[in-house]
Design a protein around this motif. Structure first.
Motif, PDB file in Angstrom:
ATOM      1  N   SER A 361       9.237   9.877  -5.626  1.00 51.81           N
ATOM      2  CA  SER A 361       9.173  10.937  -4.625  1.00 51.81           C
ATOM      3  C   SER A 361      10.356  11.885  -4.718  1.00 51.81           C
ATOM      4  N   ARG A 362      11.522  11.377  -5.103  1.00 50.08           N
ATOM      5  CA  ARG A 362      12.686  12.254  -5.159  1.00 50.08           C
ATOM      6  C   ARG A 362      12.568  13.273  -6.283  1.00 50.08           C
ATOM      7  N   PHE A 363      11.806  12.952  -7.319  1.00 46.84           N
ATOM      8  CA  PHE A 363      11.574  13.913  -8.399  1.00 46.84           C
ATOM      9  C   PHE A 363      10.538  14.948  -8.009  1.00 46.84           C
ATOM     10  N   LEU A 364       9.710  14.618  -7.026  1.00 46.36           N
ATOM     11  CA  LEU A 364       8.605  15.494  -6.630  1.00 46.36           C
ATOM     12  C   LEU A 364       8.916  16.300  -5.377  1.00 46.36           C
ATOM     13  N   GLY A 365      10.088  16.071  -4.781  1.00 43.96           N
ATOM     14  CA  GLY A 365      10.446  16.810  -3.578  1.00 43.96           C
ATOM     15  C   GLY A 365       9.730  16.307  -2.340  1.00 43.96           C
ATOM     16  N   ILE A 366       9.326  15.042  -2.339  1.00 46.81           N
ATOM     17  CA  ILE A 366       8.598  14.451  -1.215  1.00 46.81           C
ATOM     18  C   ILE A 366       9.527  13.497  -0.466  1.00 46.81           C
ATOM     19  N   SER A 367       9.477  13.550   0.852  1.00 51.90           N
ATOM     20  CA  SER A 367      10.310  12.674   1.674  1.00 51.90           C
ATOM     21  C   SER A 367       9.646  11.309   1.801  1.00 51.90           C
ATOM     22  N   SER A 368      10.340  10.256   1.390  1.00 53.71           N
ATOM     23  CA  SER A 368       9.805   8.904   1.411  1.00 53.71           C
ATOM     24  C   SER A 368      10.483   8.082   2.501  1.00 53.71           C
ATOM     25  N   ILE A 369       9.681   7.459   3.362  1.00 58.27           N
ATOM     26  CA  ILE A 369      10.198   6.672   4.470  1.00 58.27           C
ATOM     27  C   ILE A 369       9.624   5.263   4.366  1.00 58.27           C
ATOM     28  N   THR A 370      10.489   4.270   4.193  1.00 58.99           N
ATOM     29  CA  THR A 370      10.048   2.879   4.086  1.00 58.99           C
ATOM     30  C   THR A 370      10.031   2.233   5.467  1.00 58.99           C
ATOM     31  N   VAL A 371       8.913   1.602   5.784  1.00 56.53           N
ATOM     32  CA  VAL A 371       8.763   0.897   7.055  1.00 56.53           C
ATOM     33  C   VAL A 371       8.382  -0.542   6.726  1.00 56.53           C
ATOM     34  N   PHE A 372       9.224  -1.503   7.107  1.00 62.32           N
ATOM     35  CA  PHE A 372       8.976  -2.905   6.767  1.00 62.32           C
ATOM     36  C   PHE A 372       8.101  -3.576   7.820  1.00 62.32           C
ATOM     37  N   GLY A 373       7.077  -4.286   7.326  1.00 63.27           N
ATOM     38  CA  GLY A 373       6.211  -5.063   8.192  1.00 63.27           C
ATOM     39  C   GLY A 373       6.511  -6.541   8.047  1.00 63.27           C
ATOM     40  N   ALA A 374       6.419  -7.282   9.144  1.00 56.57           N
ATOM     41  CA  ALA A 374       6.829  -8.687   9.135  1.00 56.57           C
ATOM     42  C   ALA A 374       5.646  -9.644   9.166  1.00 56.57           C
ATOM     43  N   ASP A 375       4.503  -9.221   8.624  1.00 56.63           N
ATOM     44  CA  ASP A 375       3.285 -10.029   8.731  1.00 56.63           C
ATOM     45  C   ASP A 375       2.738 -10.450   7.362  1.00 56.63           C
ATOM     46  N   GLY A 376       3.599 -10.728   6.417  1.00 53.75           N
ATOM     47  CA  GLY A 376       3.128 -11.146   5.106  1.00 53.75           C
ATOM     48  C   GLY A 376       2.445 -10.019   4.362  1.00 53.75           C
ATOM     49  N   GLN A 377       1.429 -10.355   3.584  1.00 56.29           N
ATOM     50  CA  GLN A 377       0.751  -9.376   2.745  1.00 56.29           C
ATOM     51  C   GLN A 377      -0.185  -8.464   3.516  1.00 56.29           C
ATOM     52  N   ASN A 378      -0.416  -8.759   4.787  1.00 55.56           N
ATOM     53  CA  ASN A 378      -1.330  -7.950   5.597  1.00 55.56           C
ATOM     54  C   ASN A 378      -0.656  -7.564   6.907  1.00 55.56           C
ATOM     55  N   PRO A 379       0.335  -6.670   6.833  1.00 55.44           N
ATOM     56  CA  PRO A 379       1.095  -6.317   8.036  1.00 55.44           C
ATOM     57  C   PRO A 379       0.277  -5.506   9.034  1.00 55.44           C
ATOM     58  N   SER A 380       0.631  -5.648  10.301  1.00 54.36           N
ATOM     59  CA  SER A 380      -0.012  -4.894  11.367  1.00 54.36           C
ATOM     60  C   SER A 380       0.604  -3.507  11.459  1.00 54.36           C
ATOM     61  N   LEU A 381      -0.210  -2.493  11.240  1.00 55.92           N
ATOM     62  CA  LEU A 381       0.259  -1.120  11.389  1.00 55.92           C
ATOM     63  C   LEU A 381       0.545  -0.814  12.863  1.00 55.92           C
ATOM     64  N   TYR A 382      -0.209  -1.438  13.746  1.00 58.51           N
ATOM     65  CA  TYR A 382      -0.054  -1.150  15.173  1.00 58.51           C
ATOM     66  C   TYR A 382       1.336  -1.535  15.668  1.00 58.51           C
ATOM     67  N   ARG A 383       1.885  -2.612  15.128  1.00 62.74           N
ATOM     68  CA  ARG A 383       3.232  -3.019  15.529  1.00 62.74           C
ATOM     69  C   ARG A 383       4.288  -2.007  15.073  1.00 62.74           C
ATOM     70  N   LEU A 384       3.956  -1.220  14.074  1.00 67.76           N
ATOM     71  CA  LEU A 384       4.911  -0.265  13.503  1.00 67.76           C
ATOM     72  C   LEU A 384       4.654   1.158  13.992  1.00 67.76           C
TER      73      LEU A 384
END
Length: 392
Positions: A361-384
């Motif tokens: 993303s930094r080469f493409l001029g795109i802002s990248s935001i990492t959001v960590f989920g605590a639910d294993g391989q299938n995290p809940s988006l609603y919690r985030l």
């Protein structure tokens, strides 16, 4: 072959063994995009009618290859890896090269998984240590993006997809006899004026860029210091105006849904690496999250990239200002987004692999935001949802 020139593009093993060419991320960044760059530069350097031989990457990926490379020629065939001739072109593995930070220097990812093997690959290190590697790598990414968008969408998309140098670059080339004319053009393009002057500047700039793209040069942009007309404001700026006026809040956003597993990738299928899409990992509580983001005024829609062909995906991602998705192949399509867009990478807390999308993303001029989920391989988006909403 009726006098056609032949170009064979092979998925390279020179960079080390990592990732299956039958899975979208490694296929997209490790074969099809760098392969497109090889084909584009070859046909530009040696014009003619070409026959392309591509490596068989499985039925799902071959369809993507067929569509994208059809922008170059309709004469395309596929071969298995061991059927290529000795003089075939080894396609650079951008999916591996993007790990240059961890290979050349020491960081938290340097001694994990395949990255520790990359550090022992002398061929890879020789590529990464070439003078100007980072600038050339960045230019190649943007050239492919601009070239494809120019044919799938339009010339304006081709120019706007680049982080382009200012018009002052015109001073740096050409014989001395042309410098007076170029200085006059630069002075006019950087002039601030009423709407009719801005319209003339835009017409002139587009004409210059058409010529520059034909001869393989990067388009130029009017100096960012000049005032920007309302009609030229970015989608992000427009969305901020809507917020102030009480309209829908936030940019046009795609909430990415993973595709179900095709039979080819099932346990009984023929794929060299099993599992695909939702069978590997997936966000849960997507519907509830979607309704939440809508209730907050965001212009958002659920989107399954795998349900459309590659041209449909290109158009949808280009038209969007933000995407939300789990770390996985779907995020590869941020390649088609405009500079200034946002990417939310929902990453399971159990995953500690190299942050490849953030690095691209930094080469493409795109802002990248990492959001960590605590639910294993299938995290809940609603919690985030609140964490994402605050930054969307």
């Amino acid at each position: 072959m009726n006098g056609n020139k032949v170009l064979e593009l092979k998925y390279s093993d020179e960079y080390g063994e990592y990732g299956s060419k039958e899975h979208f991320f490694h296929f997209f960044w490790g074969y099809v995009l760098p392969g497109m760059h090889v084909a584009i530069t070859t046909t530009r350097r040696e014009p003619g009618t070409y026959s392309l031989t591509l490596e068989d990457c499985g039925p799902v990926m071959n369809k993507v290859s067929q569509d994208l490379f059809s922008l170059i020629t309709a004469d395309i065939k596929f071969k298995k890896s061991d059927e290529f001739s000795a003089d075939c072109a080894q396609v650079p593995r951008w999916d591996i090269m993007i790990n240059f930070d961890s290979v050349l220097f020491e960081d938290e990812h340097s001694f994990r998984g395949s990255t520790k093997n990359y550090r022992e690959n002398e061929f890879l290190k020789s590529v990464l240590n070439q003078p100007g590697f980072l600038q050339n790598f960045q230019n190649e990414l943007r050239e492919v993006r601009s070239w494809v968008l120019g044919r799938v969408i339009d010339s304006e998309a081709a120019a706007s997809s680049l982080i382009i140098p200012s018009v002052g670059e015109l001073k740096l080339s050409g014989p001395p006899a042309t410098h007076g004319v170029k200085k006059a053009i630069i002075k006019f393009l950087e002039r601030q004026g009423p709407w009719h002057v801005q319209l003339s500047q835009k017409v002139l700039q587009r004409s210059i860029n058409v010529v520059r793209m034909v001869v393989g040069k990067t388009p130029i942009a009017i100096s960012p210091k000049r005032q920007v007309a309302a009609s030229q404001k970015t989608p992000v700026a427009a969305s901020r105006k809507r917020r102030r006026n009480g309209g829908a809040r936030g940019p046009n956003c795609l909430l990415l849904c993973r595709s179900p597993e095709p039979e080819y990738y099932s346990e009984n299928g023929q794929a060299e690496a099993k599992k695909y899409g939702a069978s590997r990992r997936s966000l849960v509580e997507i519907d509830e999250s979607f309704e939440y983001f809508k209730s907050k005024g965001h212009n958002i829609e659920k989107y399954e990239p795998g349900s459309e062909n590659i041209f449909g995906q290109i158009k949808r991602f280009y038209a969007s200002d933000a995407v939300i998705g789990i770390k996985g192949a779907e995020l590869s399509n941020v390649f088609w987004m405009k500079p200034g867009s946002k990417m939310f990478v929902v990453t399971p807390s159990t995953m500690r692999s190299t942050p490849v999308y953030q690095r691209f993303s930094r080469f493409l001029g795109i802002s990248s935001i990492t959001v960590f989920g605590a639910d294993g391989q299938n995290p809940s988006l609603y919690r985030l949802r609140r964490e994402i909403d605050d930054q969307l």
